[in-house]
Design a protein around this motif. Sequence first.
Motif, short mmCIF file in Angstrom:
data_model
loop_
_atom_site.label_atom_id
_atom_site.label_comp_id
_atom_site.label_asym_id
_atom_site.label_seq_id
_atom_site.Cartn_x
_atom_site.Cartn_y
_atom_site.Cartn_z
N ILE A 231 17.57 2.15 -6.67
CA ILE A 231 16.80 3.28 -7.18
C ILE A 231 16.75 4.40 -6.15
O ILE A 231 17.22 5.50 -6.35
N ARG A 232 16.19 4.10 -5.00
CA ARG A 232 16.09 5.11 -3.95
C ARG A 232 15.98 4.37 -2.62
O ARG A 232 15.69 3.19 -2.56
N THR A 233 16.19 5.06 -1.54
CA THR A 233 16.11 4.46 -0.21
C THR A 233 15.38 5.41 0.71
O THR A 233 15.14 6.57 0.39
N GLY A 234 15.05 4.88 1.90
CA GLY A 234 14.48 5.71 2.94
C GLY A 234 12.97 5.83 2.86
O GLY A 234 12.28 5.11 2.14
N THR A 235 12.43 6.81 3.60
CA THR A 235 10.99 7.00 3.73
C THR A 235 10.31 7.26 2.39
O THR A 235 9.22 6.73 2.14
N PRO A 236 10.89 8.07 1.48
CA PRO A 236 10.23 8.25 0.18
C PRO A 236 9.99 6.95 -0.56
O PRO A 236 9.00 6.81 -1.27
N THR A 237 10.90 5.98 -0.40
CA THR A 237 10.73 4.69 -1.05
C THR A 237 9.50 3.97 -0.52
O THR A 237 8.71 3.40 -1.27
N ILE A 238 9.33 3.98 0.79
CA ILE A 238 8.18 3.32 1.40
C ILE A 238 6.89 3.98 0.93
O ILE A 238 5.92 3.31 0.56
N ARG A 239 6.87 5.33 0.91
CA ARG A 239 5.67 6.04 0.47
C ARG A 239 5.36 5.73 -0.99
O ARG A 239 4.20 5.51 -1.37
N ALA A 240 6.39 5.69 -1.84
CA ALA A 240 6.18 5.41 -3.26
C ALA A 240 5.66 3.99 -3.46
O ALA A 240 4.78 3.74 -4.29
N GLY A 241 6.21 3.04 -2.71
CA GLY A 241 5.76 1.65 -2.83
C GLY A 241 4.31 1.49 -2.42
O GLY A 241 3.51 0.84 -3.10
N LEU A 242 3.93 2.10 -1.29
CA LEU A 242 2.55 2.00 -0.83
C LEU A 242 1.60 2.73 -1.77
O LEU A 242 0.46 2.30 -1.98
N SER A 243 2.05 3.83 -2.36
CA SER A 243 1.22 4.56 -3.31
C SER A 243 0.93 3.72 -4.55
O SER A 243 -0.20 3.69 -5.06
N ALA A 244 1.95 3.00 -5.03
CA ALA A 244 1.75 2.12 -6.19
C ALA A 244 0.77 1.00 -5.88
O ALA A 244 -0.07 0.63 -6.71
N LEU A 245 0.84 0.46 -4.66
CA LEU A 245 -0.09 -0.59 -4.25
C LEU A 245 -1.52 -0.07 -4.20
O LEU A 245 -2.45 -0.71 -4.68
N ARG A 246 -1.71 1.11 -3.62
CA ARG A 246 -3.06 1.70 -3.54
C ARG A 246 -3.63 1.97 -4.93
O ARG A 246 -4.82 1.76 -5.19
N ALA A 247 -2.79 2.41 -5.84
CA ALA A 247 -3.25 2.69 -7.21
C ALA A 247 -3.75 1.41 -7.89
O ALA A 247 -4.77 1.42 -8.60
N SER A 248 -3.05 0.32 -7.66
CA SER A 248 -3.47 -0.95 -8.25
C SER A 248 -4.82 -1.40 -7.70
O SER A 248 -5.69 -1.88 -8.43
N LEU A 249 -5.03 -1.24 -6.40
CA LEU A 249 -6.29 -1.64 -5.78
C LEU A 249 -7.45 -0.77 -6.25
O LEU A 249 -8.57 -1.26 -6.44
N ARG A 250 -7.20 0.51 -6.46
CA ARG A 250 -8.26 1.41 -6.92
C ARG A 250 -8.71 1.07 -8.34
O ARG A 250 -9.84 1.35 -8.73
N GLU A 251 -7.83 0.46 -9.12
CA GLU A 251 -8.13 0.12 -10.49
C GLU A 251 -9.11 -1.05 -10.61
O GLU A 251 -9.83 -1.20 -11.61
#
Length: 457
Positions: A231-251
């Motif tokens: 799908i994608r690589t590099g720093t944007p991938t890490i940021r997107a992955g961590l953002s998805a994790l934070r969204a799940s925890l906020r729910e």
Amino acid sequence: MTGDHAARPGMAAPRLALAGWVLFDWAAQPFFSLVQTFGYAPYFVRVMVGDPVAGQAYWGYGTAVAALLIAVLSPTLGAIVDQMGRRKLWIGATGAIYALCCVLLWFCRPGEPGAIVMALAAVCVAAVAIEIAVMVNNAMLPGLVDRSHVGRLSGLGAALGNVGGVVATLLVLTLFVANPGTGKTLLGIAPILGLDGAHQEGARAIGPFSALWFGCFILPLLLFTPDARPIRTGTPTIRAGLSALRASLRELPRHPALLRFLIANMIYTDGLVALFAMGGIFASSILGWTAIQVGLFGMLVTTAGIAGALAGGSLVDRIGARAVVLLTLGLLMAALAGTLSLGPDHVGPWAVAPPRPDRVLFDSAAERVYLAIGTLIGLCSGALLASTRIVLIGLAPPDRLTQFFGLFALSGRVTAFLGPLSVAVATQLMASQRAGIAVLMVFFAVGMALLATVKTR
């Protein structure tokens, strides 16, 4: 190489691809059965350390460190892998690290400087690597079959994994591990490959055996099972992955019953992890079991786990998943109480004849009672694992099941170090293996009490 991309929605992957995925559990299981629990762990305590109390404490600390690293790395890496794709690349890389660490166990010889630290470090890194591989392998499942068949394929993989654990244990007991008194394996022959039975080299060979087993049976997945597209690589991938994790925890706070369930699952899973990590060690140290006896005990517990998973699923249809989880937690507490009452010459307050040095396997009353307790633990653990995920289905919003299954996996890992750490600290402070095991009662009791407050649909 075939199987580059996941199956399209509504289409199942070819049978060879599905077989490759199912074989992953078969490939990984010897580490959990033979290294972590019923094979290398008792050898480490009894031979490498030579002091049951100190050995149990060291193993507990090592298991706790591994669990802490898994808790920290799994959700982050899981989110990143989801963004990157190429899951087979991650399985191959972590599998190579796992296999290397298992091979290193052969070079950890008793009495050599640094051997204890090296062995603990190797087991710790191997545990982290194989757990990450397990996580990534689980994430491949939805892309292989239609959603209506996910449960069936998942159950087949889990069952085959348990069967693989039994087969691997049987091979080790008949070909590698010997009774130190006779130098013979369970078949009554000398260990193969010139292994010295008197010095228990067969137990050290469990590491390389597990690595070879994994290397052979992981190949079908790497060669034939379809992978996710990059799908994608590099720093944007890490940021997107961590953002998805934070969204799940906020729910989570929006679903208080689900939150209480996840906390309960976190607590009683901690206890279950520690119970399996220490069960073989307890039998080896308190009852004086040989490596062959501990291995046979492990086969019994694993087989009971298969039966428990099947029976638990049927019982869920009759009394509900939450009731099954509460029942199994109560029975696990009873099993722990029974374990704490045992000694080589007594069962509770009743004196019994201790095992004889020239005895038949498991001929004493205390040993037979522990076999019964082990069977109960296996049945309960299988039923518990099968029914807990169904509790989640009754609590999570139907349109966000995947998201909450991710949080469910996280809750089972985030504090998994606390159980082994508590056992290690209690064992060391009280200079008693029984004190370490007794601590686990608290984990099951608190998890049970918290789950009792949760109402499911």
